[in-house]
Design a protein around this motif. Sequence first.
Motif, PDB file in Angstrom:
ATOM      1  N   LYS A   1     -28.231  -2.196  -8.178  1.00  0.00           N
ATOM      2  CA  LYS A   1     -28.582  -0.794  -8.002  1.00  0.00           C
ATOM      3  C   LYS A   1     -28.754  -0.441  -6.522  1.00  0.00           C
ATOM      4  O   LYS A   1     -29.100  -1.263  -5.716  1.00  0.00           O
ATOM      5  N   VAL A   2     -28.489   0.755  -6.242  1.00  0.00           N
ATOM      6  CA  VAL A   2     -28.752   1.294  -4.904  1.00  0.00           C
ATOM      7  C   VAL A   2     -29.742   2.426  -5.103  1.00  0.00           C
ATOM      8  O   VAL A   2     -29.510   3.329  -5.902  1.00  0.00           O
ATOM      9  N   SER A   3     -30.827   2.403  -4.380  1.00  0.00           N
ATOM     10  CA  SER A   3     -31.876   3.393  -4.605  1.00  0.00           C
ATOM     11  C   SER A   3     -31.400   4.796  -4.248  1.00  0.00           C
ATOM     12  O   SER A   3     -30.537   5.002  -3.389  1.00  0.00           O
ATOM     13  N   ALA A   4     -31.968   5.794  -4.923  1.00  0.00           N
ATOM     14  CA  ALA A   4     -31.600   7.199  -4.698  1.00  0.00           C
ATOM     15  C   ALA A   4     -31.949   7.630  -3.271  1.00  0.00           C
ATOM     16  O   ALA A   4     -31.238   8.443  -2.649  1.00  0.00           O
ATOM     17  N   ALA A   5     -33.032   7.048  -2.731  1.00  0.00           N
ATOM     18  CA  ALA A   5     -33.444   7.411  -1.378  1.00  0.00           C
ATOM     19  C   ALA A   5     -32.376   6.996  -0.350  1.00  0.00           C
ATOM     20  O   ALA A   5     -32.060   7.754   0.579  1.00  0.00           O
ATOM     21  N   ASN A   6     -31.829   5.785  -0.545  1.00  0.00           N
ATOM     22  CA  ASN A   6     -30.788   5.323   0.371  1.00  0.00           C
ATOM     23  C   ASN A   6     -29.529   6.183   0.274  1.00  0.00           C
ATOM     24  O   ASN A   6     -28.862   6.470   1.263  1.00  0.00           O
ATOM     25  N   GLN A   7     -29.243   6.607  -0.968  1.00  0.00           N
ATOM     26  CA  GLN A   7     -28.088   7.476  -1.163  1.00  0.00           C
ATOM     27  C   GLN A   7     -28.270   8.798  -0.428  1.00  0.00           C
ATOM     28  O   GLN A   7     -27.379   9.282   0.266  1.00  0.00           O
ATOM     29  N   ASN A   8     -29.473   9.380  -0.596  1.00  0.00           N
ATOM     30  CA  ASN A   8     -29.743  10.667   0.061  1.00  0.00           C
ATOM     31  C   ASN A   8     -29.677  10.534   1.587  1.00  0.00           C
ATOM     32  O   ASN A   8     -29.155  11.417   2.283  1.00  0.00           O
ATOM     33  N   LEU A   9     -30.229   9.420   2.079  1.00  0.00           N
ATOM     34  CA  LEU A   9     -30.198   9.188   3.524  1.00  0.00           C
ATOM     35  C   LEU A   9     -28.759   9.068   4.034  1.00  0.00           C
ATOM     36  O   LEU A   9     -28.403   9.605   5.089  1.00  0.00           O
ATOM     37  N   LEU A  10     -27.922   8.393   3.260  1.00  0.00           N
ATOM     38  CA  LEU A  10     -26.526   8.246   3.640  1.00  0.00           C
ATOM     39  C   LEU A  10     -25.809   9.594   3.637  1.00  0.00           C
ATOM     40  O   LEU A  10     -25.008   9.901   4.519  1.00  0.00           O
ATOM     41  N   TRP A  11     -26.126  10.416   2.612  1.00  0.00           N
ATOM     42  CA  TRP A  11     -25.529  11.756   2.562  1.00  0.00           C
ATOM     43  C   TRP A  11     -25.893  12.572   3.807  1.00  0.00           C
ATOM     44  O   TRP A  11     -25.050  13.231   4.410  1.00  0.00           O
ATOM     45  N   VAL A  12     -27.176  12.513   4.174  1.00  0.00           N
ATOM     46  CA  VAL A  12     -27.627  13.262   5.354  1.00  0.00           C
ATOM     47  C   VAL A  12     -26.900  12.777   6.608  1.00  0.00           C
ATOM     48  O   VAL A  12     -26.458  13.578   7.447  1.00  0.00           O
ATOM     49  N   ALA A  13     -26.781  11.455   6.736  1.00  0.00           N
ATOM     50  CA  ALA A  13     -26.107  10.888   7.906  1.00  0.00           C
ATOM     51  C   ALA A  13     -24.640  11.313   7.960  1.00  0.00           C
ATOM     52  O   ALA A  13     -24.101  11.643   9.024  1.00  0.00           O
ATOM     53  N   LEU A  14     -23.991  11.322   6.778  1.00  0.00           N
ATOM     54  CA  LEU A  14     -22.590  11.731   6.727  1.00  0.00           C
ATOM     55  C   LEU A  14     -22.405  13.188   7.117  1.00  0.00           C
ATOM     56  O   LEU A  14     -21.516  13.540   7.891  1.00  0.00           O
ATOM     57  N   PHE A  15     -23.266  14.057   6.560  1.00  0.00           N
ATOM     58  CA  PHE A  15     -23.170  15.474   6.904  1.00  0.00           C
ATOM     59  C   PHE A  15     -23.473  15.709   8.391  1.00  0.00           C
ATOM     60  O   PHE A  15     -22.861  16.562   9.050  1.00  0.00           O
ATOM     61  N   ALA A  16     -24.459  14.957   8.915  1.00  0.00           N
ATOM     62  CA  ALA A  16     -24.791  15.094  10.341  1.00  0.00           C
ATOM     63  C   ALA A  16     -23.606  14.667  11.215  1.00  0.00           C
ATOM     64  O   ALA A  16     -23.265  15.324  12.208  1.00  0.00           O
ATOM     65  N   LEU A  17     -22.983  13.567  10.810  1.00  0.00           N
ATOM     66  CA  LEU A  17     -21.826  13.095  11.563  1.00  0.00           C
ATOM     67  C   LEU A  17     -20.682  14.111  11.504  1.00  0.00           C
ATOM     68  O   LEU A  17     -20.012  14.378  12.503  1.00  0.00           O
ATOM     69  N   ALA A  18     -20.486  14.682  10.317  1.00  0.00           N
ATOM     70  CA  ALA A  18     -19.441  15.710  10.172  1.00  0.00           C
ATOM     71  C   ALA A  18     -19.739  16.910  11.065  1.00  0.00           C
ATOM     72  O   ALA A  18     -18.839  17.468  11.710  1.00  0.00           O
ATOM     73  N   ALA A  19     -21.021  17.313  11.112  1.00  0.00           N
ATOM     74  CA  ALA A  19     -21.403  18.458  11.950  1.00  0.00           C
ATOM     75  C   ALA A  19     -21.168  18.150  13.430  1.00  0.00           C
ATOM     76  O   ALA A  19     -20.678  18.995  14.189  1.00  0.00           O
ATOM     77  N   ILE A  20     -21.534  16.917  13.831  1.00  0.00           N
ATOM     78  CA  ILE A  20     -21.355  16.525  15.234  1.00  0.00           C
ATOM     79  C   ILE A  20     -19.877  16.533  15.602  1.00  0.00           C
ATOM     80  O   ILE A  20     -19.487  17.036  16.654  1.00  0.00           O
ATOM     81  N   LEU A  21     -19.058  15.982  14.713  1.00  0.00           N
ATOM     82  CA  LEU A  21     -17.620  15.961  14.982  1.00  0.00           C
ATOM     83  C   LEU A  21     -17.045  17.368  15.058  1.00  0.00           C
ATOM     84  O   LEU A  21     -16.184  17.668  15.899  1.00  0.00           O
ATOM     85  N   THR A  22     -17.526  18.261  14.177  1.00  0.00           N
ATOM     86  CA  THR A  22     -17.041  19.654  14.201  1.00  0.00           C
ATOM     87  C   THR A  22     -17.418  20.333  15.505  1.00  0.00           C
ATOM     88  O   THR A  22     -16.599  21.018  16.138  1.00  0.00           O
ATOM     89  N   ILE A  23     -18.682  20.162  15.932  1.00  0.00           N
ATOM     90  CA  ILE A  23     -19.131  20.777  17.194  1.00  0.00           C
ATOM     91  C   ILE A  23     -18.361  20.202  18.373  1.00  0.00           C
ATOM     92  O   ILE A  23     -17.948  20.937  19.283  1.00  0.00           O
ATOM     93  N   LEU A  24     -18.159  18.878  18.369  1.00  0.00           N
ATOM     94  CA  LEU A  24     -17.434  18.233  19.463  1.00  0.00           C
ATOM     95  C   LEU A  24     -16.000  18.744  19.542  1.00  0.00           C
ATOM     96  O   LEU A  24     -15.485  19.025  20.624  1.00  0.00           O
ATOM     97  N   TYR A  25     -15.369  18.899  18.380  1.00  0.00           N
ATOM     98  CA  TYR A  25     -13.998  19.401  18.352  1.00  0.00           C
ATOM     99  C   TYR A  25     -13.931  20.832  18.893  1.00  0.00           C
ATOM    100  O   TYR A  25     -13.044  21.191  19.668  1.00  0.00           O
ATOM    101  N   SER A  26     -14.902  21.662  18.485  1.00  0.00           N
ATOM    102  CA  SER A  26     -14.936  23.049  18.971  1.00  0.00           C
ATOM    103  C   SER A  26     -15.160  23.098  20.473  1.00  0.00           C
ATOM    104  O   SER A  26     -14.518  23.879  21.197  1.00  0.00           O
ATOM    105  N   TYR A  27     -16.054  22.250  20.982  1.00  0.00           N
ATOM    106  CA  TYR A  27     -16.339  22.222  22.418  1.00  0.00           C
ATOM    107  C   TYR A  27     -15.121  21.792  23.231  1.00  0.00           C
ATOM    108  O   TYR A  27     -14.770  22.403  24.250  1.00  0.00           O
ATOM    109  N   LEU A  28     -14.445  20.740  22.732  1.00  0.00           N
ATOM    110  CA  LEU A  28     -13.254  20.275  23.438  1.00  0.00           C
ATOM    111  C   LEU A  28     -12.146  21.329  23.433  1.00  0.00           C
ATOM    112  O   LEU A  28     -11.404  21.465  24.393  1.00  0.00           O
ATOM    113  N   GLY A  29     -12.055  22.089  22.323  1.00  0.00           N
ATOM    114  CA  GLY A  29     -11.058  23.155  22.266  1.00  0.00           C
ATOM    115  C   GLY A  29     -11.318  24.238  23.295  1.00  0.00           C
ATOM    116  O   GLY A  29     -10.398  24.687  23.996  1.00  0.00           O
TER     117      GLY A  29
END
Length: 533
Positions: free
Chosen positions: A327-355
């Motif tokens: 099993k993988v705990s629900a807390a770890n799953q939620n933390l991973l989701w947050v990290a993924l969304f944060a990474l996606a946001a950072i990449l989006t901002i970085l792409y916009s800035y470079l543009g």
Amino acid sequence: MRTFFGPFFLLMMLMVLVHSNGLAHQTSIDITSAKTSDPTYLELQKQLELSKSKPNFPKQIAQSHLELGEYYRSLGLYSEAMEQYNRALEQIGTDFNDTLYITLNNNIGKVYLSQNNFELAEQHFTDTMNTTVNLDFSKGQAESMGLLGACYEKQGEYDKALAYQKESLLLFEQLNDKHGVAMTNENIGSIYEDLEEFDLAFEYFFKAYEYVKDNNTVEEVNVLNNLGDSYRKTGNYTLALDFTGRAQKIAEKLKDFHQLESAHKDLSKAYALMGDFENAHAQLMEAEAYNSAMLKAQNINQLNVLQTIYETNKKEAEIQLLKEQNKVSAANQNLLWVALFALAAILTILYSYLGRKRKAKLKIQEYKQRMLKAELDKKAIEEKNLQNEVQLKTASLSRYSLHLSQKNKILLDLANTLRNIASRRNMDTSEKIKALVKEIDFNLQQEDEWDEFMNFFKEIHPEFIKKLSTLSDSSLSPAELRLGMLLRLNLSSKEIASILRVTPDSVRVARHRLRKKLPIDQKDELVNFMIEL
């Protein structure tokens, strides 16, 4: 956009896997069950795993790595290909006298050649060629020489390219390797086409065509396209359309988008040169459509392979993880989701800035270009004004020389007339006229006007006297320098005689003496020599 496509894709795949972890209660996962898996990659990976299960056969493992690397290279995944080639070399070890090593080294060189890294490509091909000579492996030597020729051709070193390709052709002919002979003849023809030696290009292209004719292969399409291209460049548009059209039909049978794009593009060029712009435009649109289809198919293939690699690696990791915990705990799953969304946001901002940064940089470059153009226009106007000023001064100097000549002639005529009057003894004005003649002669001997002429001349031709003096083997007298300046103004011997107050014959003698002191060819004119200084 291509730079960030990979990270976004991986993020989406991670999100899917995180969601699927909630259902991960099985103890094993079938790797071949994914719908998007690449079957060729899976088969090659399976062969590699089977080879690894036999560690006592390192060459078999190296061969599997080589085949997987070749598949990666065919898809343009050069980093993955190099990784497999290097792993194959690790299995071979120090056994460089093996034909497998030759193939690997050549393939590594091909990767560098595809990336236009000519120095490393040449290094690998040369190393392979030397090894094949030691092994007496003629086919490998022929292939290495052909690759070296292709490397030099891409760098524009056509003499070296021809030398290696012809050596390669000779070896393939000795081996009776028809495929090698055909491809090498085509390569030599391409070099002569680049050199615009079309007679030789046609000779080698037709030799290649004899081997691939009616085979309905990519090689036949390449040769036909080259023949059509050569006919177009030599102005034979009818044959150009014929050969390129035949290449197009075979490419359609093969469903080869790259060759179809090349054929339609060549047809467009031929129609444009014939003035049939409607057909030229239609063919160009077809070429663009095939180019888009080719890029799309290539991207899909690369995506499928990368996705399969990712899924395989991820699912293997999941299998290992499932063995250790269920099993993988629900807390770890939620933390991973947050990290993924944060990474996606950072990449989006970085792409916009470079543009935005890229756009700002483009604007600055455009402004600098406009400033540079304005500066160049200003300098062009200044240069034109200077040229006009020089022309004006040159005209003034010529007029001044003619004026000086005319003045001296008038004074000489007047002096001679007065001498005639003075010779008449019955006239009372004899003594007075003699005094006047004496005064005129005195004025004729003055050098003030010559000084003014010299200053005027040096303003327009500042380096003339220095250059003329340097070219002479012996020092030039002031009279010879004056003669040189008057010749520089393109004055006739009669005009020069008037200015210098000598006879035209004296001027001719002076010109002859001056000529002997200067390095002038017998066929060259003295006046032209002075003007060119």
